[in-house]
Write an enzyme that holds these catalytic residues in place. Sequence first.
Site, PDB file in Angstrom:
ATOM      1  N   CYS A  89       0.827  -1.217   0.000  1.00  0.00           N
ATOM      2  CA  CYS A  89       0.000   0.000   0.000  1.00  0.00           C
ATOM      3  C   CYS A  89       0.857   1.261   0.000  1.00  0.00           C
ATOM      4  CB  CYS A  89      -0.941   0.007   1.200  1.00  0.00           C
ATOM      5  SG  CYS A  89      -1.752  -1.572   1.453  1.00  0.00           S
ATOM      6  N   CYS A 212     -12.908   0.131   8.298  1.00  0.00           N
ATOM      7  CA  CYS A 212     -12.060  -0.312   7.175  1.00  0.00           C
ATOM      8  C   CYS A 212     -12.075   0.691   6.045  1.00  0.00           C
ATOM      9  CB  CYS A 212     -12.567  -1.641   6.626  1.00  0.00           C
ATOM     10  SG  CYS A 212     -12.592  -2.965   7.834  1.00  0.00           S
ATOM     11  N   SER A 213     -10.944   0.802   5.366  1.00  0.00           N
ATOM     12  CA  SER A 213     -10.889   1.602   4.142  1.00  0.00           C
ATOM     13  C   SER A 213     -11.666   0.869   3.059  1.00  0.00           C
ATOM     14  CB  SER A 213      -9.438   1.805   3.720  1.00  0.00           C
ATOM     15  OG  SER A 213      -8.800   0.554   3.585  1.00  0.00           O
ATOM     16  N   ILE A 215     -12.496  -0.650  -0.759  1.00  0.00           N
ATOM     17  CA  ILE A 215     -11.913  -1.285  -1.944  1.00  0.00           C
ATOM     18  C   ILE A 215     -12.299  -0.389  -3.119  1.00  0.00           C
ATOM     19  CG2 ILE A 215     -12.065  -3.299  -3.452  1.00  0.00           C
ATOM     20  CD1 ILE A 215     -12.615  -4.940  -0.839  1.00  0.00           C
ATOM     21  N   LYS A 334     -10.359   5.982   4.090  1.00  0.00           N
ATOM     22  CA  LYS A 334     -11.677   5.576   4.602  1.00  0.00           C
ATOM     23  C   LYS A 334     -12.810   5.982   3.681  1.00  0.00           C
ATOM     24  CE  LYS A 334     -14.185   3.605   6.427  1.00  0.00           C
ATOM     25  NZ  LYS A 334     -15.439   3.687   5.979  1.00  0.00           N
ATOM     26  N   HIS A 338      -9.209   3.615  -1.221  1.00  0.00           N
ATOM     27  CA  HIS A 338      -7.834   3.116  -1.112  1.00  0.00           C
ATOM     28  C   HIS A 338      -7.504   2.160  -2.258  1.00  0.00           C
ATOM     29  CE1 HIS A 338      -4.098   1.907   0.565  1.00  0.00           C
ATOM     30  NE2 HIS A 338      -4.504   0.989   1.420  1.00  0.00           N
TER      31      HIS A 338
HETATM   32  C1  LIG Z   1     -14.693  -3.996   4.818  1.00  0.00           C
HETATM   33  C2  LIG Z   1     -14.880  -4.869   3.602  1.00  0.00           C
HETATM   34  C3  LIG Z   1     -14.539  -6.305   3.924  1.00  0.00           C
HETATM   35  C4  LIG Z   1     -16.346  -4.765   3.151  1.00  0.00           C
HETATM   36  O1  LIG Z   1     -16.553  -5.531   2.000  1.00  0.00           O
HETATM   37  P1  LIG Z   1     -17.934  -6.346   1.789  1.00  0.00           P
HETATM   38  O2  LIG Z   1     -18.250  -7.058   3.048  1.00  0.00           O
HETATM   39  O3  LIG Z   1     -17.808  -7.150   0.561  1.00  0.00           O
HETATM   40  O4  LIG Z   1     -18.958  -5.193   1.586  1.00  0.00           O
HETATM   41  P2  LIG Z   1     -19.859  -5.001   0.277  1.00  0.00           P
HETATM   42  O5  LIG Z   1     -18.990  -4.709  -0.876  1.00  0.00           O
HETATM   43  O6  LIG Z   1     -20.805  -6.146   0.199  1.00  0.00           O
HETATM   44  O7  LIG Z   1     -20.644  -3.679   0.651  1.00  0.00           O
HETATM   45  C5  LIG Z   1     -21.755  -3.628   1.509  1.00  0.00           C
HETATM   46  C6  LIG Z   1     -22.134  -2.168   1.671  1.00  0.00           C
HETATM   47  O8  LIG Z   1     -21.149  -1.500   2.479  1.00  0.00           O
HETATM   48  C7  LIG Z   1     -20.497  -0.482   1.745  1.00  0.00           C
HETATM   49  N1  LIG Z   1     -19.071  -0.619   2.081  1.00  0.00           N
HETATM   50  C8  LIG Z   1     -18.203  -1.549   1.638  1.00  0.00           C
HETATM   51  N2  LIG Z   1     -17.009  -1.380   2.223  1.00  0.00           N
HETATM   52  C9  LIG Z   1     -17.133  -0.325   3.050  1.00  0.00           C
HETATM   53  C10 LIG Z   1     -16.229   0.327   3.903  1.00  0.00           C
HETATM   54  N3  LIG Z   1     -14.960  -0.089   4.024  1.00  0.00           N
HETATM   55  N4  LIG Z   1     -16.686   1.383   4.605  1.00  0.00           N
HETATM   56  C11 LIG Z   1     -17.962   1.817   4.476  1.00  0.00           C
HETATM   57  N5  LIG Z   1     -18.852   1.225   3.674  1.00  0.00           N
HETATM   58  C12 LIG Z   1     -18.433   0.163   2.962  1.00  0.00           C
HETATM   59  C13 LIG Z   1     -20.789  -0.775   0.308  1.00  0.00           C
HETATM   60  O9  LIG Z   1     -20.804   0.408  -0.458  1.00  0.00           O
HETATM   61  C14 LIG Z   1     -22.147  -1.392   0.371  1.00  0.00           C
HETATM   62  O10 LIG Z   1     -23.110  -0.382   0.525  1.00  0.00           O
HETATM   63  P3  LIG Z   1     -24.532  -0.474  -0.214  1.00  0.00           P
HETATM   64  O11 LIG Z   1     -25.150  -1.721   0.314  1.00  0.00           O
HETATM   65  O12 LIG Z   1     -25.198   0.781   0.188  1.00  0.00           O
HETATM   66  O13 LIG Z   1     -24.191  -0.557  -1.659  1.00  0.00           O
HETATM   67  C15 LIG Z   1     -13.959  -4.370   2.465  1.00  0.00           C
HETATM   68  O14 LIG Z   1     -14.297  -3.043   2.162  1.00  0.00           O
HETATM   69  C16 LIG Z   1     -12.503  -4.447   2.857  1.00  0.00           C
HETATM   70  O15 LIG Z   1     -11.902  -5.517   2.848  1.00  0.00           O
HETATM   71  N6  LIG Z   1     -11.865  -3.304   3.200  1.00  0.00           N
HETATM   72  C17 LIG Z   1     -10.489  -3.268   3.628  1.00  0.00           C
HETATM   73  C18 LIG Z   1      -9.580  -3.164   2.450  1.00  0.00           C
HETATM   74  C19 LIG Z   1      -8.132  -3.333   2.858  1.00  0.00           C
HETATM   75  O16 LIG Z   1      -7.794  -4.169   3.656  1.00  0.00           O
HETATM   76  N7  LIG Z   1      -7.259  -2.533   2.252  1.00  0.00           N
HETATM   77  C20 LIG Z   1      -5.853  -2.630   2.474  1.00  0.00           C
HETATM   78  C21 LIG Z   1      -5.487  -2.005   3.748  1.00  0.00           C
HETATM   79  S1  LIG Z   1      -3.767  -2.153   4.106  1.00  0.00           S
END
Ligand SMILES: CC(C)(COP(=O)(O)OP(=O)(O)OC[C@H]1O[C@@H](n2cnc3c(N)ncnc32)[C@H](O)[C@@H]1OP(=O)(O)O)[C@@H](O)C(=O)NCCC(=O)NCCS
Lengths: 390, 132
Positions: A89, A212-213, A215, A334, A338
Amino acid sequence: MAGKPLVSIVSAGLSKFGRREGTMCRELFAEATKESFDRCSNLDPIKDIEALFVGHMGESYEHQGHTGPTLADWTGLLPKPAIRIESACASSGSALRTGIMAILSGLHKIVMVGGVEKMTHRTTAEVTEYLAMASDMPFEQWNGITFPGLYALMATAHMNKYGTTEEQMAQVAIKNHHNGTLNPKAHMQKEITLEKAMNSKVVAWPLKLYDCSLITDGASCLILTRPNIAKKYTDTPVDIIGSGQASDTIGLYERETLTSLKAAKIAGQNAYNMAGLKPKDVNVAEVHDCFTIAELLAYEDLGFCSSGEGGKMIQQGTTELGGKLPVNTSGGLKSKGHPVGATGTAQAYEIYLQLTNQAQNRQVEGATIGLTHNVGGSGATASVHIYRRN
Amino acid sequence: MSDEQQFTISTFYNFVNEKRLMAAKCSACGNVILPPKPMCTQCLSTDLNWIELECSGKLVSYTVIHVAPEQFQSLAPYIVGIVEFKNGLRLPGMINDVHFEDVKIGMDLKLCFGTSTSSQWPSWSRYFFRPV
Ligand SMILES: CC(C)(COP(=O)(O)OP(=O)(O)OC[C@H]1O[C@@H](n2cnc3c(N)ncnc32)[C@H](O)[C@@H]1OP(=O)(O)O)[C@@H](O)C(=O)NCCC(=O)NCCS
Ligand SMILES: [Zn+2]
C-alpha cells in the site's frame, strides 16, 4: 542544509476514485495524467517528461504485470524509461521517493511519479486474498490472518495498553466520511453516525465495516522538477523538503511492539530532520488510515501527540477541518478510497491542492506546511514526505 | 547438507510435522531466531544450531476474523492471535477450542500440532494454539 527543496511539484492529477466499472488500470492512469497535463500548460509532456516511476501493488487483479511501460504507452510517454515500484500500500509513496532520488542524482530534470490500482471488479474474498499477499506468507497468511486482521491485532493491543475505545476509532471514520462529502473525487460522499459505525458488521473484531478503508479503483500522479526550473512551468510550485522511508519485519508478530509502527516513526523522524521542522509545524496532513486504528497510530508515530494519546486527540477535534491540525481533508483512505498502489501519490495530490489553495470547500486556510504518511502492509514499509508552499 | 542443517522455514515445518517447536540459535552471539533465518540478523553469523522451545506461551493480542480469504471461508469466524513463548519469541496462529468471550490478553496457551493437509506447495504441517 535542512529545509532545502529536494524537488518541486509543478502539477498533479487524480482520477475519480470509486467503482470504475469497465475500466482498466491504464485507462484510470491516463485520466489522472491528463489532469496533470492540463494543469500545466507550459509543460510539453511528450518532450519534457524524462521518466515514469509508478506504484502498483498487484498483478492478480488484472492478470497484468509489467505495469511501467503499459502505463507509459497509454499516456504518450513512450519511449521514456518507465519503472513499476511495489511496496504494497506504500507503492506510490515509494515511487515518489524514487522520483526524488532520480532528480537529486542529476540523471533527470523532470519526471512523473504516480500510482494505480483497479480492485472492484474482484470479489471481496479475492481482494482479501490479494491484499494479504503483502503480509508474511508462511506464518500470517498460512494461518488465515487478513489485512483487517493484522490491524485488528494492533487495535486490540492498543485498547488493552492505553484504554483506547471502539468509539474513538469510530470517530476517525465519522471525521473522514465528513471530509469525503466535501471531495467530489472521493469514492463515498456519505456522512455516517456513531451509532451506524458502532453497529456495522464485524470484519475482524474489534474492527467493523466502518473501521475499514474502501476497496476502490483509482490513479494518481505528480510531475516533479528540479527546484530551480519549477517556476518555468507554474507560478505556484510546491516544494518537497523532507523525505523519509524505513522498513520493518514483514511479520507483525516479530515486532517488539504492536502499538506503534517503528518504520513510520523512523521515516517521520528522518523527514522532519531533513526539513528542519517539528511535528507542531505541520498545518495539514494526509495519513494512512487504512483502518481507523491506523490513523490513531499515525498521530502518535508522527509526534502529533504522545504515545497512547491518539484516542484523546481524535475526541478533542484537533484533526477535524477547522481544528489546529486537519488530517485527511480528502476523506482519507476511509472515504476517498484506497486503490492501494495509487494511495501514496493521491495523498500528495491532496497536499498539493491544499498548499496551492485549490482545495475548495475543504481548504485549510493559510496552510504552508503539509505532510503525507504512507504505510505498506502492516508497517513493513513507511514513507513520509514534507511539503512547503513555494 | 542434510535438511536439518538448513535453517529454512521448510525445515521448521518438517519439525512441526514431528511435533517439535524448533528455533535457530546463533553460536556467535546467542541470538535465538524464530522463524529461523539462514543468517543471524544481529551479527550476520551463519554458525547456527537448532534448539527446541517449550510449547507454552501467553497471548499478546488477538482478533476474530469474520471476512476471510477464500481458502479459510469455511472456518470463519475464527480466532487468531500472537503468542509469546518464554524467551520472548512470538508466533501468530489460530486459537482453537475456546469461546471468544473467554479469550483474554495474557492468558496461557499451548502450541499444538496438526498435520500436513496439502499435496501442493506448500505442504507444511499445521500448528495452532489452545488454552492450557
Ligand atoms: C470492509 C470490507 C470487507 C467490506 O466488503 P464487503 O463485506 O464485501 O462489503 P460489500 O462490498 O458487500 O458492501 C456492503 C455495503 O457496504 C459499503 N461498504 C463496503 N465497504 C465499506 C467500507 N470499508 N466502509 C464503508 N462502507 C463500505 C458498500 O458500499 C455497500 O453499501 P450499499 O449496500 O449501500 O451498496 C472491504 O471493504 C474491505 O476488505 N476493506 C479493507 C480493504 C483493505 O484491507 N485494504 C488494504 C489495507 S492495508
Ligand atoms: Zn548472532
